[in-house]
Each structure stands twice: as structure tokens, then as C-alpha cells.
Design a protein around this motif. Structure first.
Motif, PDB file in Angstrom:
ATOM      1  N   GLU A  19      -2.868   5.543   0.392  1.00  0.00           N
ATOM      2  CA  GLU A  19      -3.880   4.558   0.744  1.00  0.00           C
ATOM      3  C   GLU A  19      -3.744   4.126   2.201  1.00  0.00           C
TER       4      GLU A  19
ATOM      5  N   ARG B 243      -5.361   6.791   4.264  1.00  0.00           N
ATOM      6  CA  ARG B 243      -6.820   6.723   4.179  1.00  0.00           C
ATOM      7  C   ARG B 243      -7.370   5.613   5.077  1.00  0.00           C
ATOM      8  N   LEU B 244      -6.748   4.429   5.036  1.00  0.00           N
ATOM      9  CA  LEU B 244      -7.237   3.309   5.832  1.00  0.00           C
ATOM     10  C   LEU B 244      -7.037   3.547   7.324  1.00  0.00           C
TER      11      LEU B 244
ATOM     12  N   ARG C 269      -3.082  14.289  -2.241  1.00  0.00           N
ATOM     13  CA  ARG C 269      -3.965  13.149  -2.016  1.00  0.00           C
ATOM     14  C   ARG C 269      -3.832  12.659  -0.572  1.00  0.00           C
TER      15      ARG C 269
ATOM     16  N   ALA D 171      -6.567  12.724   2.390  1.00  0.00           N
ATOM     17  CA  ALA D 171      -6.943  11.497   3.099  1.00  0.00           C
ATOM     18  C   ALA D 171      -6.861  11.647   4.610  1.00  0.00           C
TER      19      ALA D 171
ATOM     20  N   LEU E 121       0.869  -1.185   0.000  1.00  0.00           N
ATOM     21  CA  LEU E 121       0.000   0.000   0.000  1.00  0.00           C
ATOM     22  C   LEU E 121       0.897   1.225   0.000  1.00  0.00           C
TER      23      LEU E 121
END
Length: 340
Positions: free
Chosen positions: A63, A66-67, A92, A96, A59
Motif C-alpha cells: 500500500e 501504491r500511494l 502486488r 503497484a 501501511l
């Protein structure tokens, strides 16, 4: 603070570990070599702060951020090599839920990088420990109520922090402000990255976007971005500037300071919008705007990356409306007469 490191490059991870270990007030909790490992370790043993790289296997940092913000939210600082060359990824990650960005210090001869990273960590530590926030001092101004600058009748004042770049872009996307409307954005972001933020945002919007220089006037139909670690101010003549005071305020530039200026000096129509962010900055200022007779809106919890600043505004009854992000955009268009 308990600090975690997510970086798959051994030398970079060691450089970060040494910076953290050089202080007595911080400790390294764990080191993840992949984005997926960072998500898993955070769920099992949540740190106060994660130093997150952007480029990792399994990842990437975007990402993983974000998680983590969905599953085990905590403060995240993007620490990556040459962030100025990874603008899209940086924003980004900020969208996030990452708080800020800085360059990775080098293992040898990186005193300057070490100091910059420690300064970022210190600021985030202060935000975490004092998330109740200090009440922002109102900037000094001259009494009197001069007329609104002839070309501008409506001022949209926007404040944002964690998750703000993506929220601002989504809210303003797809429409152009009318020529009698000015838009000012105070986003918590380091001054060295403000120009990149303006450039990135300009690529997302149909309106012109530029950073604010000290002494600039409001510009009709333009999105203006605060670009200093000092606080953005607005005087009685509609002129923008920067003020270092209050110097000990953790939020820089402060949304509260600018909102208080709008409440004190702006005599036309104004809409205050407080978006996603950690802490309480902007809530007191939004309340001042409401008491001055201006429209005030806060983002709702479901659409916020971090429901801190909008929650504080709702608790103070500073926001006349609490809305999801897409409805805030629609409200701005209908209120200002802007065409989609």
C-alpha cells in the motif's frame, strides 16, 4: 543516489544503512519505520530510490508503494526477508509500481546479500540516469525467410517493466488463446524470481503458463515467460533462446531485443504489446515490428503504473494504437479469434 529506507525492524534497517554507506556514490536520505511514515517522508523529501520492506505497521509495503507512486513517484526496490515465501505480496508490490525485489541482507556475515543488493541498486541507478536508454543491438541471425511453424500462425509479443506483472495478468485474464496462437512475455524481473512469476501468473489465468528454457519452441495456446537475465531471442525457425549481448544494456531481459527478433524473423501474423514501465526499452523494437508489417499497441498513460516505455513508443510513432489496459485485452481476443 539519494536512497531512503522503509523498514520497521531496527537490525534490518541498520543492515541496509550500512550497505548504502559502504559506497561513495550513494547516501541514506531518511529511514521510515512505518509505511505511512515512508509516504509522508517521500512527499516532503523525495529520494531517488526507496528500499521498501513488505511488512510494516500502519501501511504495509504494497500500500505504501501504491500511494507513493500515485503521489510522489520514485524508484522503489522491494527489500524483504525471504521474498520467495511472500510471492503474492511481492507481485502486488510489483504491480503497484516497484521495480524489482531482493532479500534483506543480514547485519553480520552478509557479504553475499550486500553484493546482491548493491548490484540491484547499481542497475536501478543506471536506469534512472539513462532513462533515455541505449538502442538495443539486434541479435545475430541467419538470413532467409523459412515458413512459420505449422501449429502457430499468430505470435503475441508482450513487453513490460514497472507494474507489469499485474498489467499482464489483467490483460490476459478471462480468456484462452486459440491453439494457433503463442504468447511470449518479456518482463523486467530478476531470473531468480521468474519461476515464481510464472507460477503466480498461472494462478491468475485460464491458459497454461511456463518459463522458457534455452532452445524451446513456441508453444500454441501457452503463455511463455522469459526467465534469464540474458536477453530472449527468437530465430528464423521459431526457436527461443538467450543471448548475453548486449552486455552493457541496463534492461535485462530486453524487450527491444526480442521485438527486433520478431520483426526480423517471424513471418506469420504478430501483435506487439508494450505495457507499463520505466525507461524506453521496447520502443525501438516495437517500431521495428510496425515497419515489418505487424500490429503494434502501447498502453495508455491513465492505466500505466509508470508511463515511460509506452510514452517512448508513442513518441516514436511505434504504436498503431494507444489503449487502456482493458481494451488491449479485448483487442487481443478479437484479433486472435480467442474466446472469452
Amino acid at each position: 543516489m539519494k536512497i531512503a529506507i522503509a523498514n520497521d525492524v531496527p537490525m534490518a534497517a541498520e543492515a541496509l544503512r550500512r550497505v548504502v554507506a559502504s559506497t561513495t556514490e550513494h547516501q541514506v536520505l531518511w529511514i521510515a519505520r512505518t509505511g505511512l511514515e515512508a509516504v509522508q517522508l517521500c512527499a516532503a523529501n523525495r529520494p531517488d530510490l526507496i528500499l521498501m520492506d513488505l511488512n510494516m505497521p500502519e501501511l504495509d509495503g504494497v500500500e505504501a508503494t501504491r500511494l507513493i507512486m500515485e503521489q510522489s513517484p520514485c524508484a522503489i526496490l522491494v527489500v524483504t526477508g525471504q521474498p520467495q515465501y511472500n510471492v503474492n505480496q511481492v507481485f502486488r508490490a510489483l504491480g503497484a509500481g516497484a521495480l524489482d525485489v531482493t532479500a534483506t541482507p543480514v547485519l553480520q556475515g552478509g557479504a553475499g546479500g550486500d553484493a546482491q543488493l548493491l548490484a540491484k541498486i547499481h542497475t536501478i541507478d543506471k536506469l534512472i540516469r539513462h532513462s533515455g536508454g541505449n538502442q538495443a543491438m539486434q541479435p545475430k541471425g541467419v538470413n532467409g525467410q523459412p515458413p512459420v511453424p505449422a501449429a502457430i500462425h499468430t505470435l503475441v509479443a508482450i513487453g513490460a517493466s514497472t507494474g507489469g506483472p499485474a498489467a499482464v495478468a489483467a490483460m490476459l485474464a478471462g480468456w484462452t488463446a486459440p491453439p494457433d496462437c503463442a504468447i511470449v512475455v518479456v518482463q523486467h524481473i530478476d531470473q531468480h524470481f521468474a519461476d515464481n512469476f510464472a507460477k503466480w501468473l498461472g494462478e491468475q489465468l485460464a491458459m497454461p503458463v511456463r518459463v522458457i528454457a534455452d532452445g524451446d519452441d513456441l508453444q500454441p495456446g501457452t503463455v511463455l515467460i522469459a526467465k534469464s537475465n540474458d536477453h530472449l531471442t527468437l530465430d528464423q525457425n521459431g526457436r527461443l533462446g538467450y543471448d548475453a549481448a548486449p552486455r552493457d544494456y541496463a534492461y535485462r531481459p530486453s524487450v527491444d531485443v526480442f521485438f527486433h527478433c520478431v520483426a526480423q524473423h517471424w513471418r506469420g501474423a504478430a501483435i506487439g504489446v508494450l505495457l507499463t514501465g520505466m525507461g524506453r526499452d521496447g520502443a525501438e523494437g516495437l517500431l521495428a515490428m510496425r515497419r515489418a508489417g505487424h500490429a503494434t499497441v502501447a498502453q495508455d498513460q491513465a492505466s500505466s503504473a509508470v508511463y515511460g516505455m509506452p510514452r517512448a513508443a508513442a513518441e516514436l510513432d511505434a504504436a498503431q494504437l494507444v489503449l487502456p489496459l482493458d481494451r488491449i485485452g479485448a483487442l487481443l481476443r478479437s484479433t486472435t479469434g480467442a474466446k472469452p
